[in-house]
Design a protein around this motif. Structure first.
Motif, PDB file in Angstrom:
ATOM      1  N   ASP A 236     -47.816  68.364  13.995  1.00  0.00           N
ATOM      2  CA  ASP A 236     -47.391  68.514  12.752  1.00  0.00           C
ATOM      3  C   ASP A 236     -47.050  67.285  11.918  1.00  0.00           C
ATOM      4  O   ASP A 236     -47.410  66.784  11.122  1.00  0.00           O
ATOM      5  N   GLN A 237     -46.062  66.675  12.756  1.00  0.00           N
ATOM      6  CA  GLN A 237     -45.290  65.651  12.224  1.00  0.00           C
ATOM      7  C   GLN A 237     -46.429  64.374  12.086  1.00  0.00           C
ATOM      8  O   GLN A 237     -46.387  63.637  11.401  1.00  0.00           O
ATOM      9  N   ILE A 238     -47.518  64.237  13.251  1.00  0.00           N
ATOM     10  CA  ILE A 238     -48.261  63.084  12.947  1.00  0.00           C
ATOM     11  C   ILE A 238     -49.534  63.572  12.024  1.00  0.00           C
ATOM     12  O   ILE A 238     -49.919  62.527  11.174  1.00  0.00           O
ATOM     13  N   ARG A 266     -57.114  71.770  19.289  1.00  0.00           N
ATOM     14  CA  ARG A 266     -57.862  72.623  18.207  1.00  0.00           C
ATOM     15  C   ARG A 266     -57.333  73.701  17.636  1.00  0.00           C
ATOM     16  O   ARG A 266     -57.127  73.688  16.399  1.00  0.00           O
ATOM     17  N   GLU A 267     -56.711  74.385  18.440  1.00  0.00           N
ATOM     18  CA  GLU A 267     -55.968  75.505  17.989  1.00  0.00           C
ATOM     19  C   GLU A 267     -54.532  75.212  17.151  1.00  0.00           C
ATOM     20  O   GLU A 267     -54.416  75.644  16.025  1.00  0.00           O
ATOM     21  N   ALA A 268     -53.971  74.003  17.542  1.00  0.00           N
ATOM     22  CA  ALA A 268     -52.811  73.677  16.872  1.00  0.00           C
ATOM     23  C   ALA A 268     -53.306  73.038  15.491  1.00  0.00           C
ATOM     24  O   ALA A 268     -52.235  73.252  14.573  1.00  0.00           O
ATOM     25  N   ILE A 269     -54.118  72.371  15.617  1.00  0.00           N
ATOM     26  CA  ILE A 269     -54.606  71.655  14.477  1.00  0.00           C
ATOM     27  C   ILE A 269     -55.090  72.562  13.201  1.00  0.00           C
ATOM     28  O   ILE A 269     -54.799  72.591  12.063  1.00  0.00           O
ATOM     29  N   ASP A 270     -55.859  73.833  13.797  1.00  0.00           N
ATOM     30  CA  ASP A 270     -56.223  74.621  12.774  1.00  0.00           C
ATOM     31  C   ASP A 270     -55.141  75.433  12.163  1.00  0.00           C
ATOM     32  O   ASP A 270     -55.067  75.803  11.014  1.00  0.00           O
ATOM     33  N   LYS A 271     -54.041  75.741  13.084  1.00  0.00           N
ATOM     34  CA  LYS A 271     -52.851  76.319  12.680  1.00  0.00           C
ATOM     35  C   LYS A 271     -52.238  75.498  11.374  1.00  0.00           C
ATOM     36  O   LYS A 271     -51.659  76.061  10.543  1.00  0.00           O
ATOM     37  N   TYR A 272     -52.137  74.143  11.671  1.00  0.00           N
ATOM     38  CA  TYR A 272     -51.715  73.437  10.658  1.00  0.00           C
ATOM     39  C   TYR A 272     -52.160  73.481   9.390  1.00  0.00           C
ATOM     40  O   TYR A 272     -51.606  73.725   8.385  1.00  0.00           O
ATOM     41  N   ASN A 276     -49.418  77.557   8.628  1.00  0.00           N
ATOM     42  CA  ASN A 276     -48.382  78.408   9.331  1.00  0.00           C
ATOM     43  C   ASN A 276     -48.221  77.753  10.505  1.00  0.00           C
ATOM     44  O   ASN A 276     -47.985  78.466  11.629  1.00  0.00           O
ATOM     45  N   PHE A 277     -47.977  76.390  10.369  1.00  0.00           N
ATOM     46  CA  PHE A 277     -47.989  75.728  12.016  1.00  0.00           C
ATOM     47  C   PHE A 277     -46.364  75.943  12.487  1.00  0.00           C
ATOM     48  O   PHE A 277     -45.706  75.758  11.735  1.00  0.00           O
ATOM     49  N   GLU A 278     -46.464  76.677  13.649  1.00  0.00           N
ATOM     50  CA  GLU A 278     -45.215  76.528  14.281  1.00  0.00           C
ATOM     51  C   GLU A 278     -45.667  76.449  15.798  1.00  0.00           C
ATOM     52  O   GLU A 278     -46.630  77.132  16.380  1.00  0.00           O
ATOM     53  N   PHE A 279     -45.077  75.589  16.528  1.00  0.00           N
ATOM     54  CA  PHE A 279     -45.295  75.134  17.970  1.00  0.00           C
ATOM     55  C   PHE A 279     -45.379  76.432  18.982  1.00  0.00           C
ATOM     56  O   PHE A 279     -44.296  77.485  18.568  1.00  0.00           O
ATOM     57  N   GLU A 280     -46.198  76.584  19.450  1.00  0.00           N
ATOM     58  CA  GLU A 280     -46.176  78.064  20.495  1.00  0.00           C
ATOM     59  C   GLU A 280     -46.046  77.397  22.140  1.00  0.00           C
ATOM     60  O   GLU A 280     -46.974  76.492  22.393  1.00  0.00           O
ATOM     61  N   GLU A 281     -45.429  78.073  22.773  1.00  0.00           N
ATOM     62  CA  GLU A 281     -45.066  77.564  24.160  1.00  0.00           C
ATOM     63  C   GLU A 281     -46.395  77.644  24.933  1.00  0.00           C
ATOM     64  O   GLU A 281     -46.502  76.961  25.711  1.00  0.00           O
TER      65      GLU A 281
END
Length: 416
Positions: A236-238, A266-272, A276-281
């Motif tokens: 998300d910072q990037i 892909r999943e992390a980018i779509d969450k952003y 509602n982006f939040e890092f998932e373990e």
């Protein structure tokens, strides 16, 4: 809002197909000439043509690497080659050398990305490339978030591409002489032997015969060997910086690495973009399931120290899972044809990996081994390079989906 491009490596046609299947927006690949992966299968002219047509049918893009540092005798064939690339409508080329850049500009209207090999770490160099006609600059890996922010502010009208995952080089943006010196294989001409990954005994010149305990134990040292880049915790910072493309390294890696890393980012980018982006373990667990060295966030938070290297870590590679099969045909909702990549047995607990869902556990049913003549035989065990038909109600798979198993031994192995 314009979404960032997720750019994946494609060492061959199969890897290209897997990258797109699992969510990549574009791939970068090499033809048979002028690219920095001599050990990769690469693409013939015919394969390039078919690949571009296939990608465009999906609404995806293809970038061709021309990032070799050529010698005089290698330049003669380049004008005709770049004309060919333009004729098949590739979406751009990736260039490191000024002479190659000039040839592309003189003979085509191709979009040019300036390679990370050009070591762009400041806004003035990025602006210079923009003024010369580059559409995109692939920033050096030795760059911080703050550096990227400044470049974006100072040069708003050029695309910026950054690396987010994959192997890091012990030299500046990959410009290394170790392989050339030790094996005669030139890293800057696509044939790196990865000499930095070898085990060394390091001795300080002023204390001959005495080893440096900080860097070496009884097993030697990996002082030259960087950890692998992994930015999933800070993606998300990037994205907040307004970059245009996120690049995954690894044209020499196997299909499981390509597919799983693309799926995770892909999943992390779509969450952003959903807000509602939040890092998932689970994302990190998935990236640890493929063959990798220990992870680092590289230079993004400033110049890294000893913690970014492997040094004394003998187990420099690890992975938790292993690819065992790929779906090559879906016959019906419950019936599939599988290409076997590693030995599997009826009754084993495995996992299905698809682009749409989290991995799901299955128990492998009986298998019908398909012979070359089409004859089928029921088997309890299927070996690599064989093809089987299975009936798995509820597996919910599609062609190109993968099946994996938890890996207990040989942590560094990877299937191609």
């Amino acid at each position: 809002m314009k979404k960032v491009e997720l750019l994946a490596p494609a060492g061959n046609i199969e890897k290209m197909e897997m990258a797109f299947h699992y969510g990549a927006d574009a791939v970068f690949l090499g033809g048979k000439m002028f690219n920095l992966r001599a050990g990769s299968s690469n693409f013939s002219d015919e394969e390039l043509t078919k690949t571009v047509e296939y990608a465009h049918s999906l609404g995806k893009k293809v970038y061709v690497t021309l990032n070799v540092i050529p010698h005089n005798e290698e330049l003669d064939d380049l004008p005709e080659y770049v004309k060919f690339l333009e004729s098949i409508k590739v979406d751009g080329v990736i260039v490191a050398d000024l002479g190659v850049f000039q040839i592309v500009k003189e003979h085509t209207n191709l979009s040019i990305s300036v390679s990370t090999q050009a070591s762009n770490t400041n806004w003035r160099s990025v602006k210079m490339w923009k003024d010369m006609g580059a559409r995109r600059v692939v920033l050096a890996r030795e760059i911080s978030l703050e550096d990227i922010k400044t470049i974006r502010e100072k040069v708003p009208d050029i695309e910026l591409e950054v690396f987010v995952h994959g192997a890091m080089c012990m030299s500046i943006s990959g410009r290394c002489l170790l392989s050339n010196y030790m094996t005669g294989r030139d890293a800057n001409r696509g044939d790196c032997a990865q000499s930095c990954r070898w085990r060394y005994s390091l001795m300080e010149e002023k204390r001959p015969g005495e080893y440096m305990p900080v860097f070496e134990d009884e097993h030697g040292t990996f002082i030259f060997s960087s950890k692998d880049l992994c930015t999933i915790k800070m993606i998300d910072q990037i994205l907040d910086l307004g970059v245009d493309s996120l690049k995954i390294e690894g044209r020499m890696k196997g299909i499981y690495y390509v597919a799983n890393s693309v799926k995770t980012y892909r999943e992390a980018i779509d969450k952003y973009y959903e807000g509602n982006f939040e890092f998932e373990e689970k994302w990190l667990r998935e990236l640890e399931s493929t063959s990798h060295r220990l992870y680092t966030e590289g230079f993004y938070h400033g110049r890294p120290g000893a913690e970014a290297q492997n040094y004394n870590d003998r187990n420099s590679y690890s992975q938790t899972h292993q690819l065992v099969a790929k779906v090559i045909e879906k016959i019906s909702d419950d019936e599939y044809i599988l290409a076997i990549r590693n030995r599997i047995s009826t009754g084993e607990e495995l996992e299905v990996v698809t682009p749409k869902y989290d991995p799901r556990k299955i128990v492998l049913p009986k298998m019908m081994l398909i012979g070359r003549n089409g004859h089928e035989e029921e088997v309890e065990v299927a070996n690599p390079n064989s093809t089987v038909r299975v009936i798995m109600p509820g597996a919910n798979m599609e062609a190109l989906d993968m099946i994996r198993m938890v890996k207990a031994e040989n942590p560094g192995a990877e299937q191609k």
